[in-house]
Write an enzyme that holds these catalytic residues in place. Sequence first.
Site, PDB file in Angstrom:
ATOM      1  N   GLU A  96       7.257 -21.949   8.136  1.00  0.00           N
ATOM      2  CA  GLU A  96       7.719 -21.088   9.228  1.00  0.00           C
ATOM      3  C   GLU A  96       8.814 -21.753  10.064  1.00  0.00           C
ATOM      4  OE1 GLU A  96       5.121 -21.367  13.123  1.00  0.00           O
ATOM      5  OE2 GLU A  96       3.873 -20.756  11.437  1.00  0.00           O
ATOM      6  N   GLU A 140       0.798  -1.220   0.000  1.00  0.00           N
ATOM      7  CA  GLU A 140       0.000   0.000   0.000  1.00  0.00           C
ATOM      8  C   GLU A 140       0.836   1.278   0.000  1.00  0.00           C
ATOM      9  OE1 GLU A 140      -2.599  -0.625   3.327  1.00  0.00           O
ATOM     10  OE2 GLU A 140      -4.077  -1.691   2.115  1.00  0.00           O
TER      11      GLU A 140
END
Length: 273
Positions: free
Chosen positions: A113, A82
């Site tokens: 992960e 953004e």
Amino acid sequence: MNEFIRATEQPSHYRHLEKMTVREIVTAINNEDKTVAYAVEKALPQIEKLIAAVSDKMLAGGRLFYMGAGTSGRLGILDASECPPTYGVPYGLVQGIIAGGEVAITRAVEKAEDNETQGWADLQAFSVTDKDFVIGIASSGTTPYVIRALEHCRQNNIATGSIACNEGIPLSKAADYPVEVAVGPEFVTGSTRMKSGTAQKMILNMISTAAMIQLGRVEDNRMVNMQLSNDKLVDRGTKMVMEQLHLIDYEEAKQLLLQYGNVKKAVESRGNT
């Protein structure tokens, strides 16, 4: 890894959720969410130090990297993606990296992960250097993918920060500027996309917004460098040009805006700064 209590994994304060009415569910979630801003407030001194360090690197020409797994990784990618349309900065100035790669943005990647070497490899793919800043995001504060990456950064004199929702965790020890927000147990036990995710999103908003202001991408309270990517933003930008140049004619302001590409350049074209 077992010397501390992961509060985010502790049992919910609520029982028998399946017996609750919808009103009871949303009221309880809302009550829990109300505590998040207070938890973030307690961490503001840590957040301030992190943002100051990030801004210094970016003002000197460095990039900002977010990295995480699961929800944490997705939130980092969201914030990074953004920045260009909102502030008109180049794509790549703020990067989001997620364990498991792009497919992990929409689908869980098994054991991604837990990979202790891939985080650093992913950073190296972007030619990370000591001019850059890396922020590791992990609700638990124990994610190997993130921790090992920050440790490698430290070995290579790359400044780092972290955002976690537990206290006294390994991730904080691996970061130069750790942020710990104690949000406590989730409404659904262990569902850290809830309060933990909200806390992380709030902090990421602070980091990117404050850094962009420091970089001069905001004037007064306006996004004068935003990309004109849709009609709504063109209309908003046109009205900003009208206001700053004291123009009455909407079409004249719009023509200027479209000619110069953003509010700042349109206003400067008339000799106003």
